[in-house]
Design a protein around this motif. Structure first.
Motif, PDB file in Angstrom:
ATOM      1  N   ARG A 142       5.492   6.696  -3.368  1.00 40.28           N
ATOM      2  CA  ARG A 142       6.253   5.609  -2.747  1.00 40.28           C
ATOM      3  C   ARG A 142       5.987   5.535  -1.251  1.00 40.28           C
ATOM      4  O   ARG A 142       5.942   4.446  -0.676  1.00 40.28           O
ATOM      5  CB  ARG A 142       7.749   5.807  -2.992  1.00 40.28           C
ATOM      6  N   ALA A 143       5.814   6.687  -0.622  1.00 38.90           N
ATOM      7  CA  ALA A 143       5.527   6.698   0.814  1.00 38.90           C
ATOM      8  C   ALA A 143       4.211   5.989   1.104  1.00 38.90           C
ATOM      9  O   ALA A 143       4.072   5.263   2.090  1.00 38.90           O
ATOM     10  CB  ALA A 143       5.478   8.131   1.330  1.00 38.90           C
ATOM     11  N   HIS A 144       3.245   6.166   0.228  1.00 42.73           N
ATOM     12  CA  HIS A 144       1.943   5.514   0.384  1.00 42.73           C
ATOM     13  C   HIS A 144       2.027   4.017   0.113  1.00 42.73           C
ATOM     14  O   HIS A 144       1.387   3.214   0.791  1.00 42.73           O
ATOM     15  CB  HIS A 144       0.918   6.137  -0.572  1.00 42.73           C
ATOM     16  N   LYS A 145       2.828   3.634  -0.870  1.00 39.91           N
ATOM     17  CA  LYS A 145       2.825   2.248  -1.353  1.00 39.91           C
ATOM     18  C   LYS A 145       3.849   1.347  -0.671  1.00 39.91           C
ATOM     19  O   LYS A 145       3.612   0.150  -0.503  1.00 39.91           O
ATOM     20  CB  LYS A 145       3.081   2.233  -2.864  1.00 39.91           C
ATOM     21  N   GLU A 146       5.007   1.923  -0.282  1.00 44.07           N
ATOM     22  CA  GLU A 146       6.131   1.080   0.113  1.00 44.07           C
ATOM     23  C   GLU A 146       6.507   1.179   1.589  1.00 44.07           C
ATOM     24  O   GLU A 146       7.501   0.604   2.006  1.00 44.07           O
ATOM     25  CB  GLU A 146       7.360   1.446  -0.737  1.00 44.07           C
ATOM     26  N   THR A 147       5.735   1.904   2.377  1.00 40.33           N
ATOM     27  CA  THR A 147       6.074   2.056   3.795  1.00 40.33           C
ATOM     28  C   THR A 147       4.860   1.737   4.654  1.00 40.33           C
ATOM     29  O   THR A 147       3.759   1.505   4.159  1.00 40.33           O
ATOM     30  CB  THR A 147       6.533   3.493   4.103  1.00 40.33           C
TER      31      THR A 147
END
Length: 230
Positions: free
Chosen positions: A119-124
């Motif tokens: 999620r850190a890679h995709k959503e931030t």
């Protein structure tokens, strides 16, 4: 840009963050709680940085300024300020966002790898995160991830190592800001903790050898600050 920071211990200052501030010619001010200094005007800064400390977020009787500090952090977030918390600072942010802060199963002290979440890679805005990196840890408590925040990282010794809230508020359990000097100061002030029993407490020689990771951590700290403050 004007940065204000909260410092809780004489030996836990800005570290390499000061270099980033100087390189960008930003202005900076501070509140040193251990000197009983006053809080700033909430509209006087653009970015609030909350440093670490040996105390716990629930030590209100020993450190009564924690009550005012938490209220101020809450107000800063509600006003849409950009906020970065490191170690104790991250725990304080998690607390004011309604997440539980508690004792971690193990103390985690030394250089241990963290893994960044998908999620850190995709959503931030942190899309270029490495999958894993070695960072410096010194904590006994941990936080749950606040509601609506993105989990950033984890380690074998501590499940929750970071979070990002509304792309403006970040909490990091680990110390990317550590420099050779601050490493010496922290280990000198808190070396008694190295004698405690935990599978995630390194001896001093291992910690000293791990200091080769400082330049990589500092470079990543600069990148995080630049993106968070953009």
């Amino acid at each position: 840009m004007h940065i204000h920071y909260f410092q809780h211990e004489a030996f836990e200052g800005l570290g390499c963050i000061q270099n980033w501030i100087d390189a960008n010619q930003y202005t900076v001010s501070s509140t040193h709680f251990y000197k009983q200094e006053s809080l700033p005007d909430i509209d006087s800064f653009d970015l609030l940085i909350i440093m670490g400390g040996a105390m716990n977020i629930y030590d209100h009787e020993k450190h009564p300024w924690l009550v005012a500090e938490k209220l101020f952090i809450k107000q800063a977030i509600e006003k849409g300020k950009r906020v970065l918390g490191i170690c104790l600072g991250a725990q304080l942010i998690a607390d004011v966002l309604g997440a539980k802060v508690k004792r971690n199963r193990y103390k985690e002290i030394g250089w241990y790898p963290i893994q960044f979440s998908e999620r850190a890679h995709k959503e931030t805005f942190l899309a270029r995160l490495p999958k894993k990196m070695y960072v410096f840890h010194w904590h006994g408590d941990t936080f749950e991830i606040p509601q609506d925040a993105v989990t950033l990282a984890s380690s074998q010794g501590c499940e929750n190592q970071g979070f990002l809230y509304q792309n403006k508020v970040m909490g990091l359990q680990f110390h990317l800001e550590v420099t050779t000097q601050s490493f010496k100061e922290m280990t000198a002030e808190m070396d008694d903790e190295l004698k405690e029993q935990s599978p995630f407490i390194q001896n001093f020689n291992s910690m000293k050898a791990g200091a080769v990771n400082i330049p990589t951590c500092n470079a990543f700290m600069f990148s995080v600050l630049t993106q968070l403050s953009a």
